[in-house]
Design a protein around this motif. Structure first.
Motif, PDB file in Angstrom:
ATOM      1  N   ASP A 166       9.633  -2.312  -3.007  1.00 11.14           N
ATOM      2  CA  ASP A 166       9.106  -1.462  -1.935  1.00 11.14           C
ATOM      3  C   ASP A 166       8.453  -0.198  -2.489  1.00 11.14           C
ATOM      4  N   ALA A 214       2.381  -8.760   0.488  1.00  8.46           N
ATOM      5  CA  ALA A 214       3.005  -7.526   0.975  1.00  8.46           C
ATOM      6  C   ALA A 214       2.006  -6.366   0.932  1.00  8.46           C
ATOM      7  N   LYS A 218      -0.285  -4.202   4.305  1.00  5.88           N
ATOM      8  CA  LYS A 218      -0.275  -2.767   4.575  1.00  5.88           C
ATOM      9  C   LYS A 218      -1.665  -2.223   4.899  1.00  5.88           C
TER      10      LYS A 218
END
Length: 239
Positions: A166, A214, A218
């Motif tokens: 993350d 991922a 975003k």
């Protein structure tokens, strides 16, 4: 050349072929690319086989070839050949080549250049503002944290990357999101790898796919598919 030809015959829907043509670049008297005459001979073996020229690394090789500016005589002689064969040009620039790139982008406005690499990253947005023929492939998963694990094991790399997943995504979003969304038709996801044999392992490949999804998730929804694949498809359709 025969291997490329057979591969494209069997799997035309899976690959887009670019010709990477180093000229003894591991030797001090070598070059990152062969000369125009040699490249012409290579392209004549299977006319129309290749869609692009590159990736050509223009940086200096350790104990090998010197850096090759994009406006060097060798490359200036290659650009007409590139145009005649309708090839995209894919470069990894060297250090301090910004002004050389500006010259080439201006002189060869009808050639599409694709670049990547830390050497040109700080200037890519400004270049895109001025020159419509430059595009960039992003390799965040490679450029940000893979170099930290050169010389270590695949297992250590994957464990560390998963642990900090993350945080790594957030760092890349901060680094790239504004630039990508500011030039939504010029950035493309890249999958550059290197330096360690395990970097080509299937487990690493699967991780990079996970990372890519991922990261792309975003971005602005209107930009995601462009960045993921549509911009690349458009380049191939319009070349």
């Amino acid at each position: 050349m025969e291997i490329v030809y057979q591969t494209m015959e069997q799997y035309p829907e899976l690959f887009t072929s670019f010709i990477m043509s180093p000229g003894n670049d591991n030797e001090p008297d070598g070059y990152p690319t062969v000369d125009a005459a040699t490249l012409a001979e290579m392209l004549e073996v299977y006319p129309g086989l290749f869609q692009g020229y590159g990736e050509i690394g223009l940086y200096e090789r350790e104990n090998g070839a010197r850096a090759l500016p994009p406006d060097s005589k060798r490359l200036q002689e290659i650009y007409p050949l590139v145009k005649n064969n309708k090839l995209l040009v894919y470069f990894h620039p060297g250090e301090n080549q910004l002004n050389n790139f500006k010259n080439v982008l201006r002189q060869h406005s009808d050639v599409i250049f694709i670049v990547h690499g830390d050497e040109i990253e700080p200037d890519i947005s400004d270049l895109m503002d001025k020159y419509p023929n430059i595009h960039y492939t992003n390799d965040p998963s490679y450029s940000q944290h893979f170099p930290l694990f050169v010389g270590r094991s695949k297992e250590k790399f994957l464990a560390a990357a998963e642990k900090d997943f993350d945080a790594l995504i957030a760092k890349d979003v901060k680094r790239w999101k504004k630039m990508i969304e500011g030039h939504p038709d010029r950035f493309m996801w890249g999958t550059d790898r290197g330096d360690a044999v395990w970097n080509y392992d299937q487990d690493v490949g699967l991780f990079l796919v996970k990372y890519a999804r991922a990261f792309i998730g975003k971005l602005d929804p209107n930009v995601q598919e462009k960045f993921a694949y549509q911009n690349a498809e458009k380049l191939l359709e319009n070349k």
